[in-house]
Write a protein that holds these residues in place. Structure first.
Motif, PDB file in Angstrom:
ATOM      1  N   UNK A  66     -77.740  36.021-121.521  1.00 26.97           N
ATOM      2  CA  UNK A  66     -78.432  37.307-122.242  1.00 26.97           C
ATOM      3  C   UNK A  66     -79.298  36.909-123.285  1.00 26.97           C
ATOM      4  N   UNK A  67     -80.473  36.857-123.129  1.00 27.17           N
ATOM      5  CA  UNK A  67     -81.461  36.258-123.647  1.00 27.17           C
ATOM      6  C   UNK A  67     -82.389  37.725-124.484  1.00 27.17           C
ATOM      7  N   UNK A  68     -82.186  38.832-124.004  1.00 27.17           N
ATOM      8  CA  UNK A  68     -82.727  40.052-124.636  1.00 27.17           C
ATOM      9  C   UNK A  68     -81.423  40.991-125.038  1.00 27.17           C
ATOM     10  N   UNK A  69     -81.475  41.710-126.205  1.00 30.30           N
ATOM     11  CA  UNK A  69     -80.670  42.698-126.418  1.00 30.30           C
ATOM     12  C   UNK A  69     -81.523  43.934-126.928  1.00 30.30           C
ATOM     13  N   UNK A  70     -80.864  45.223-126.870  1.00 28.96           N
ATOM     14  CA  UNK A  70     -81.786  46.354-127.324  1.00 28.96           C
ATOM     15  C   UNK A  70     -80.717  47.151-128.294  1.00 28.96           C
ATOM     16  N   UNK A  71     -81.433  47.603-129.284  1.00 36.45           N
ATOM     17  CA  UNK A  71     -80.787  48.324-130.278  1.00 36.45           C
ATOM     18  C   UNK A  71     -81.511  50.037-130.064  1.00 36.45           C
ATOM     19  N   UNK A  72     -80.549  50.997-129.799  1.00 31.83           N
ATOM     20  CA  UNK A  72     -80.998  52.356-129.997  1.00 31.83           C
ATOM     21  C   UNK A  72     -80.405  52.902-130.984  1.00 31.83           C
ATOM     22  N   UNK A  73     -81.130  53.417-132.123  1.00 29.81           N
ATOM     23  CA  UNK A  73     -80.528  53.770-133.399  1.00 29.81           C
ATOM     24  C   UNK A  73     -80.754  55.224-133.584  1.00 29.81           C
ATOM     25  N   UNK A  74     -79.730  56.037-133.726  1.00 28.26           N
ATOM     26  CA  UNK A  74     -79.875  57.577-134.237  1.00 28.26           C
ATOM     27  C   UNK A  74     -79.374  57.727-135.664  1.00 28.26           C
ATOM     28  N   UNK A  75     -80.110  58.397-136.590  1.00 24.73           N
ATOM     29  CA  UNK A  75     -79.907  58.763-137.547  1.00 24.73           C
ATOM     30  C   UNK A  75     -79.982  60.139-138.328  1.00 24.73           C
ATOM     31  N   UNK A  76     -79.107  60.400-139.289  1.00 29.06           N
ATOM     32  CA  UNK A  76     -79.437  61.791-139.924  1.00 29.06           C
ATOM     33  C   UNK A  76     -79.129  61.640-141.193  1.00 29.06           C
ATOM     34  N   UNK A  77     -79.828  62.135-142.110  1.00 29.71           N
ATOM     35  CA  UNK A  77     -79.882  62.134-143.580  1.00 29.71           C
ATOM     36  C   UNK A  77     -78.686  63.025-144.034  1.00 29.71           C
ATOM     37  N   UNK A  78     -77.671  62.392-144.723  1.00 27.67           N
ATOM     38  CA  UNK A  78     -76.660  63.534-145.291  1.00 27.67           C
ATOM     39  C   UNK A  78     -77.085  63.870-146.776  1.00 27.67           C
ATOM     40  N   UNK A  79     -77.749  63.097-147.497  1.00 26.83           N
ATOM     41  CA  UNK A  79     -78.363  63.373-148.916  1.00 26.83           C
ATOM     42  C   UNK A  79     -79.397  62.488-149.179  1.00 26.83           C
ATOM     43  N   UNK A  80     -79.875  62.638-150.447  1.00 24.82           N
ATOM     44  CA  UNK A  80     -81.105  61.584-150.737  1.00 24.82           C
ATOM     45  C   UNK A  80     -80.951  60.252-150.392  1.00 24.82           C
ATOM     46  N   UNK A  81     -79.951  59.779-150.596  1.00 28.82           N
ATOM     47  CA  UNK A  81     -79.765  58.376-150.385  1.00 28.82           C
ATOM     48  C   UNK A  81     -78.747  57.920-149.144  1.00 28.82           C
ATOM     49  N   UNK A  82     -78.127  58.742-148.530  1.00 22.01           N
ATOM     50  CA  UNK A  82     -77.070  58.341-147.403  1.00 22.01           C
ATOM     51  C   UNK A  82     -77.295  58.807-146.199  1.00 22.01           C
TER      52      UNK A  82
END
Length: 113
Positions: A66-82
């Protein structure tokens, strides 16, 4: 919000020499650290992992095949720093891991310690 990354694996990287010499694998800790580093790039801040809600390693990443891997990242802000961060690590044929993490601005995390 979401982002996607494709990474080429370097079979000669020193981290793979110890995991394992006869049949190298990419350690789960390395896959998780890459996710954290990519998220820091997304938000353009140095972030730290404060909680791993759920981590499932579903298949082993063998850098010889396996020479290539993919990252799918989802995110949501919980507060100003988290943030809640969900990451799927895969290639076109195989799902390697699913991560559910809480990331926090590194400076704020240091202040709380």
């Amino acid at each position: 919000t979401e982002a996607a990354f494709a990474l080429r694996l370097n079979r000669a990287h020193p981290i793979l020499a110890g995991h394992f010499p006869e049949q190298p694998i990419v350690p789960g800790a390395v896959l998780t650290q890459i996710a954290c580093n990519l998220f820091s790039q997304i938000v353009q801040q140095k972030m730290t992992l404060t909680s791993a809600k759920n981590i499932k390693f579903l298949n082993i990443v063998f850098p010889d095949s396996c020479t290539e891997i993919k990252y799918n990242i989802r995110y949501e802000k919980l507060d100003t720093q988290c943030y809640n961060v969900t990451c799927h690590i895969h290639n076109d044929a195989v799902q390697f891991a699913k991560l559910s993490l809480v990331m926090q601005n590194e400076k704020t995390a240091d202040e709380q310690r």
